[in-house]
Design an enzyme around this catalytic site. Structure first.
Site, mmCIF file in Angstrom:
data_model
loop_
_atom_site.group_PDB
_atom_site.id
_atom_site.type_symbol
_atom_site.label_atom_id
_atom_site.label_comp_id
_atom_site.label_asym_id
_atom_site.label_seq_id
_atom_site.Cartn_x
_atom_site.Cartn_y
_atom_site.Cartn_z
ATOM 1 N N SER A 22 0.384 -0.955 -0.002
ATOM 2 C CA SER A 22 0.139 0.194 0.248
ATOM 3 C C SER A 22 1.107 1.270 0.446
ATOM 4 O O SER A 22 2.111 1.070 0.000
ATOM 5 C CB SER A 22 -0.778 0.064 1.101
ATOM 6 N N ASP A 43 4.803 -7.369 3.453
ATOM 7 C CA ASP A 43 3.263 -6.965 3.851
ATOM 8 C C ASP A 43 3.006 -8.002 4.547
ATOM 9 O O ASP A 43 2.796 -9.455 4.800
ATOM 10 C CB ASP A 43 2.650 -7.027 3.180
ATOM 11 N N ASP A 69 5.017 -10.633 9.110
ATOM 12 C CA ASP A 69 3.965 -9.430 10.144
ATOM 13 C C ASP A 69 5.377 -9.791 10.875
ATOM 14 O O ASP A 69 5.851 -9.977 11.549
ATOM 15 C CB ASP A 69 3.175 -10.439 10.832
ATOM 16 N N ASN A 96 10.016 0.713 5.381
ATOM 17 C CA ASN A 96 8.752 1.559 5.393
ATOM 18 C C ASN A 96 7.153 0.876 5.894
ATOM 19 O O ASN A 96 6.304 2.020 6.075
ATOM 20 C CB ASN A 96 8.286 1.166 3.862
ATOM 21 N N TYR A 162 3.840 6.718 18.517
ATOM 22 C CA TYR A 162 4.337 6.575 17.197
ATOM 23 C C TYR A 162 5.184 8.133 16.879
ATOM 24 O O TYR A 162 6.430 8.172 16.131
ATOM 25 C CB TYR A 162 2.784 7.345 16.204
ATOM 26 N N LYS A 166 8.877 7.502 15.605
ATOM 27 C CA LYS A 166 9.492 7.806 15.024
ATOM 28 C C LYS A 166 10.721 8.110 15.274
ATOM 29 O O LYS A 166 12.118 8.777 13.971
ATOM 30 C CB LYS A 166 8.513 8.443 14.135
HETATM 31 P P1 NAD Z 1 -0.497 2.273 4.103
HETATM 32 O O1 NAD Z 1 -1.246 1.960 5.812
HETATM 33 O O2 NAD Z 1 -1.114 2.894 2.982
HETATM 34 O O3 NAD Z 1 1.130 1.116 4.328
HETATM 35 C C1 NAD Z 1 1.231 0.772 5.865
HETATM 36 C C2 NAD Z 1 1.749 -0.552 4.804
HETATM 37 O O4 NAD Z 1 2.859 -1.419 5.971
HETATM 38 C C3 NAD Z 1 0.393 -1.590 4.361
HETATM 39 O O5 NAD Z 1 0.435 -2.093 3.435
HETATM 40 C C4 NAD Z 1 -0.258 -2.273 5.589
HETATM 41 O O6 NAD Z 1 0.233 -3.596 5.558
HETATM 42 C C5 NAD Z 1 1.249 -2.248 6.493
HETATM 43 N N1 NAD Z 1 2.478 -3.125 7.067
HETATM 44 C C6 NAD Z 1 1.230 -2.117 8.445
HETATM 45 N N2 NAD Z 1 2.273 -2.891 9.643
HETATM 46 C C7 NAD Z 1 2.839 -4.497 9.522
HETATM 47 C C8 NAD Z 1 3.522 -5.564 9.785
HETATM 48 N N3 NAD Z 1 3.397 -5.307 11.432
HETATM 49 N N4 NAD Z 1 4.078 -6.231 9.011
HETATM 50 C C9 NAD Z 1 4.282 -6.375 7.595
HETATM 51 N N5 NAD Z 1 3.705 -4.933 7.191
HETATM 52 C C10 NAD Z 1 3.157 -4.220 7.979
HETATM 53 O O7 NAD Z 1 0.948 4.179 4.825
HETATM 54 P P2 NAD Z 1 1.890 4.980 4.225
HETATM 55 O O8 NAD Z 1 1.172 5.676 4.859
HETATM 56 O O9 NAD Z 1 2.048 4.958 3.034
HETATM 57 O O10 NAD Z 1 2.680 3.971 5.522
HETATM 58 C C11 NAD Z 1 4.493 4.233 5.205
HETATM 59 C C12 NAD Z 1 5.241 4.875 5.481
HETATM 60 O O11 NAD Z 1 5.343 6.292 5.950
HETATM 61 C C13 NAD Z 1 4.931 4.016 7.587
HETATM 62 O O12 NAD Z 1 6.187 3.808 8.484
HETATM 63 C C14 NAD Z 1 4.196 5.691 7.942
HETATM 64 O O13 NAD Z 1 4.123 5.906 9.039
HETATM 65 C C15 NAD Z 1 4.823 6.441 7.303
HETATM 66 N N6 NAD Z 1 4.190 7.845 7.345
HETATM 67 C C16 NAD Z 1 3.077 8.166 6.545
HETATM 68 C C17 NAD Z 1 2.704 9.154 6.607
HETATM 69 C C18 NAD Z 1 1.667 9.863 5.611
HETATM 70 O O14 NAD Z 1 1.156 10.951 5.851
HETATM 71 N N7 NAD Z 1 1.086 8.697 5.150
HETATM 72 C C19 NAD Z 1 3.199 10.359 6.908
HETATM 73 C C20 NAD Z 1 4.602 10.162 7.062
HETATM 74 C C21 NAD Z 1 5.554 9.030 7.456
#
Ligand code: NAD
Length: 258
Positions: A22, A43, A69, A96, A162, A166
């Protein structure tokens, strides 16, 4: 004196992307595939993972998915061993995957949220790094990018697990950059700002527009591809003298005062 030519290609490199089913992970896996890398997608969501791997194979990329996981400490090494068995090594790791569980510090289930969030966001990152390290060493090349957040540079109410995790990612990045720099392994981190992904899908479009206009210089949410391009820049072979940096990809959120 002639200038040396440094490579801007990751063709043939083996890249692991966690949370690849995702958002930013998916965009990064696709971009690396476009650039000719062999991509291992990890994932916890089997359905989404399968569909992203299919998309990549249809696009002609070399890609394979592993269901994992990341909070399962016992499972990580086995998956990395399988990836190495399949692709022959590892050159690039993109840590990520992420979750967010907002929780007031005095709430009853706070420690449950803390344990989950820290396990996925921070502990899993270091365990992935420990597992791939022997392979980066034997490749004599290594690029690690840890995805942190602007929440690691500032804070939002009820987000302390969080933000703590981070901020930990930023510290982990700096420390390992210092530890591994002499081995041609770089360790950097990206702090995304507001990005349209699964994590922010529950926020209304109206709230996103108001927030982005008020808080960012660019005035909008970003798409995950925009972060993927920053990630790609950090893993290029030519990017060999940049390590330990914290790169905000945030539309100017962290520098905007008014
Ligand atoms: P997203 O929810 O679209 O993708 C996150 C993915 O991580 C998902 O596919 C989910 O299934 C997977 N995941 C969650 N828990 C897991 C586990 N235990 N084992 C394996 N996979 C797991 O979100 P995103 O925004 O693309 O997130 C990516 C990164 O970016 C994350 O680290 C998030 O904290 C960070 N982030 C996101 C934002 C934002 O605005 N979206 C901002 C800052 C940081």
């Amino acid at each position: 004196m002639s200038l040396s030519r440094l490579s801007r290609s990751i063709e043939g490199k083996v890249a692991i992307v966690t949370g690849a089913a995702s958002g930013m992970g998916r965009a990064t896996a696709h971009l690396f595939g476009d650039e000719g890398a062999k991509v291992a997608l990890l994932d916890i969501d089997s359905e989404k993972l399968e569909s992203v791997v299919s998309e990549m194979l249809e696009a002609g990329h070399e890609a394979r998915g592993w269901l994992l996981d990341l909070s399962d400490r016992q499972a990580i090494q086995g998956v990395v061993d399988e990836i190495v068995g399949h692709f022959g090594g590892v050159d690039i790791l993109i840590n990520n995957a992420g979750i967010s569980i907002p929780s007031p510090v005095d709430s009853e289930d706070y420690m449950t949220a803390w344990d989950k969030v820290v396990a996925v966001l921070l502990t899993a990152q270091v365990m992935m790094i420990r597992s791939v390290l022997p392979h980066l060493r034997s490749a004599d090349f290594g690029r690690i990018v840890n995805i942190a957040s602007t929440e690691g540079l500032g804070a939002t109410r009820y987000g302390s697990p969080y933000t703590a995790a981070k901020t930990g990612v930023i510290g982990l990045t700096r420390s390992l950059a210092v530890e591994l720099g002499r081995e041609a392994i770089t360790v950097n981190c990206i702090c995304p700002g507001p990005i349209n992904t699964g994590m922010t899908a529950g926020i209304s479009e109206e709230s996103k527009v108001v927030f982005a206009k008020r808080r960012t210089a660019i005035g909008r949410y970003a798409e995950p591809e925009e972060v993927a391009h920053a990630t790609l820049s950090l893993v290029l072979p030519a990017m060999q003298y940049v390590t330990g940096v914290t790169l905000p990809v945030d539309g100017g959120l962290t520098i905007k005062n008014a």
